[in-house]
Design a protein around this motif. Structure first.
Motif, PDB file in Angstrom:
ATOM      1  N   TYR A 121       0.845  -1.194   0.000  1.00  0.00           N
ATOM      2  CA  TYR A 121       0.000   0.000   0.000  1.00  0.00           C
ATOM      3  C   TYR A 121       0.883   1.248   0.000  1.00  0.00           C
ATOM      4  CZ  TYR A 121      -3.355  -3.508   1.596  1.00  0.00           C
ATOM      5  OH  TYR A 121      -4.133  -4.634   1.704  1.00  0.00           O
ATOM      6  N   TYR A 128      -8.243  10.015   1.029  1.00  0.00           N
ATOM      7  CA  TYR A 128      -9.198   9.609   2.062  1.00  0.00           C
ATOM      8  C   TYR A 128      -9.563  10.725   3.036  1.00  0.00           C
ATOM      9  CZ  TYR A 128      -8.292   4.901   0.382  1.00  0.00           C
ATOM     10  OH  TYR A 128      -8.186   3.784  -0.414  1.00  0.00           O
ATOM     11  N   LEU A 292      -6.572   6.753   5.937  1.00  0.00           N
ATOM     12  CA  LEU A 292      -5.978   5.761   5.035  1.00  0.00           C
ATOM     13  C   LEU A 292      -5.401   4.583   5.819  1.00  0.00           C
ATOM     14  CD1 LEU A 292      -4.975   4.570   2.428  1.00  0.00           C
ATOM     15  CD2 LEU A 292      -3.068   6.209   2.443  1.00  0.00           C
ATOM     16  N   LYS A 294      -6.386   3.435   8.600  1.00  0.00           N
ATOM     17  CA  LYS A 294      -7.548   2.646   9.023  1.00  0.00           C
ATOM     18  C   LYS A 294      -8.023   1.739   7.895  1.00  0.00           C
ATOM     19  CE  LYS A 294     -12.102   3.196  11.228  1.00  0.00           C
ATOM     20  NZ  LYS A 294     -12.962   2.473  10.295  1.00  0.00           N
ATOM     21  N   CYS A 295      -8.045   2.271   6.689  1.00  0.00           N
ATOM     22  CA  CYS A 295      -8.467   1.497   5.520  1.00  0.00           C
ATOM     23  C   CYS A 295      -7.488   0.352   5.250  1.00  0.00           C
ATOM     24  CB  CYS A 295      -8.572   2.421   4.301  1.00  0.00           C
ATOM     25  SG  CYS A 295      -9.277   1.645   2.835  1.00  0.00           S
ATOM     26  N   GLU A 298      -7.995  -2.362   7.962  1.00  0.00           N
ATOM     27  CA  GLU A 298      -9.218  -3.125   7.721  1.00  0.00           C
ATOM     28  C   GLU A 298      -9.075  -4.047   6.519  1.00  0.00           C
ATOM     29  OE1 GLU A 298     -12.272  -0.175   7.493  1.00  0.00           O
ATOM     30  OE2 GLU A 298     -12.445   0.013   9.686  1.00  0.00           O
ATOM     31  N   SER A 299      -8.310  -3.615   5.523  1.00  0.00           N
ATOM     32  CA  SER A 299      -8.058  -4.467   4.369  1.00  0.00           C
ATOM     33  C   SER A 299      -7.249  -5.700   4.785  1.00  0.00           C
ATOM     34  CB  SER A 299      -7.308  -3.685   3.293  1.00  0.00           C
ATOM     35  OG  SER A 299      -7.034  -4.477   2.166  1.00  0.00           O
ATOM     36  N   GLY A 304     -12.411  -5.053   4.607  1.00  0.00           N
ATOM     37  CA  GLY A 304     -12.679  -4.112   3.518  1.00  0.00           C
ATOM     38  C   GLY A 304     -11.595  -4.206   2.471  1.00  0.00           C
ATOM     39  N   CYS A 306      -8.743  -1.770   0.357  1.00  0.00           N
ATOM     40  CA  CYS A 306      -8.051  -0.494   0.204  1.00  0.00           C
ATOM     41  C   CYS A 306      -7.508  -0.416  -1.218  1.00  0.00           C
ATOM     42  CB  CYS A 306      -6.916  -0.364   1.219  1.00  0.00           C
ATOM     43  SG  CYS A 306      -6.019   1.195   1.087  1.00  0.00           S
TER      44      CYS A 306
END
Length: 327
Positions: A121, A128, A292, A294-295, A298-299, A304, A306
């Motif tokens: 990432y 975001y 971001l 957090k995203c 979670e990914s 979720g 990202c």
């Protein structure tokens, strides 16, 4: 991965002010180790932020069995090396922007991510932030009508230490470390946002010069580019201009109006349309990378997806390298 235990490679200003605390603010995420080549800095950072362990060797941090994800917060010249080391160790990696110091290094990172199946990432956190989410909402609302042109303007006077010679100059103006000058440091955020709004840029060219003679890298850049949907754009970046020319602005021109916003100052968004003129103020979180991060967490937890991956970040380097004439 239910609990993400981060190891930081690098503990400079961006970690201290923009990203570091965010990793521990998010449920299911904590920082367990930090690495810096200078032992005193690593020890001080770990102590100040209640981090269990510190290292002076990146491989030792990556090999730490408690660490299961890596944050690379070093200058761009080492991004590819550390990201690839992490992915070969089977550990997901979150890399500061730009993804690397060249498009070729970005391609190397993507190749290893695909081969290992380990995600990478990239810290294009402005995608975001509430401020830019509002910009995207306004663009997608149709209030501007068909978008016909995009213009980027950024001008800053020289910084305090720019005139100092040798290795004491900021790494951001040492091309071997940063990939270029301030253009390579600042423009990525602007270009990533525009490609998030309008799709990939498929054609780009530029003229770059060193007008101030303060350092080796380019300090004045002009460019034109075209998005995959045919939309034309242009940009002007100057880092040796007078204070009176200081500007941070992107203008999106539509058939029915214009939308203007800043990228670094977060000045109120300006909208002119058939409905009249308005300004919109949007507050961002204290630690701007938190949405971001957090995203990403979670990914990794399977909660979720990202989209801010190395693959999505690579076109930014392609555009910059084309503008600077690297190929």
């Amino acid at each position: 991965m239910k609990h993400i235990k981060w190891g930081f490679i690098g503990c400079g200003e961006v970690v201290e002010k923009k990203s570091g605390p965010a990793f521990s603010n998010i449920e299911g995420s904590e920082v367990v180790a930090v690495m810096c080549r200078t032992a005193s800095r690593a020890r001080a950072f770990a102590s100040a932020h209640n981090i269990k362990r510190y290292y002076t060797d990146a491989q030792e941090l990556i090999d730490d069995p408690e660490v299961n994800a890596i944050y690379v917060a070093t200058p761009p010249s080492s991004h590819a090396t550390y990201a690839i080391m992490a992915m070969h160790a089977g550990k997901p990696v979150y890399v500061e922007k730009p993804l690397a110091a060249s498009y070729d290094d970005c391609a190397r990172i993507n190749r290893v991510s695909e081969q290992t199946g380990v995600p990478c990432y990239v810290a294009y956190y402005r995608r975001y932030l509430p401020y830019f989410q509002k910009v995207k909402e306004l663009v997608n609302s149709g209030e501007l009508g068909k978008i016909v042109n995009v213009q980027v303007r950024l001008s800053n006077p020289p910084r305090k230490f720019d005139a100092e010679k040798g290795t004491e100059q900021p790494w951001r103006i040492q091309p071997k470390i940063s990939g270029g000058g301030y253009f390579y440091d600042m423009a990525p955020h602007q270009l990533d946002l525009l490609q998030e709004l309008f799709g990939v840029i498929v054609d780009a060219d530029g003229i770059c010069s060193n007008m101030g003679g303060l350092y080796e890298a380019e300090d004045s850049v002009s460019a034109c580019f075209r998005f995959e949907n045919g939309l034309p754009g242009s940009g002007s970046w100057c880092f040796v201009g007078h204070e009176s020319a200081k500007e941070d602005r992107i203008e999106i021109v539509g058939e029915n109006g214009t939308l203007s916003f800043s990228v670094f100052d977060y000045k109120p968004i300006s909208l002119i349309s058939r409905m009249g003129e308005s300004t919109i103020s949007v507050v961002n979180p204290a630690y701007v990378q938190e949405p971001l991060v957090k995203c990403v967490v979670e990914s990794l937890q399977g909660k979720g997806v990202c989209s801010c991956t190395s693959v999505s970040a690579t076109p930014v380097n392609w555009v910059m390298d084309r503008i600077l004439g690297k190929f």
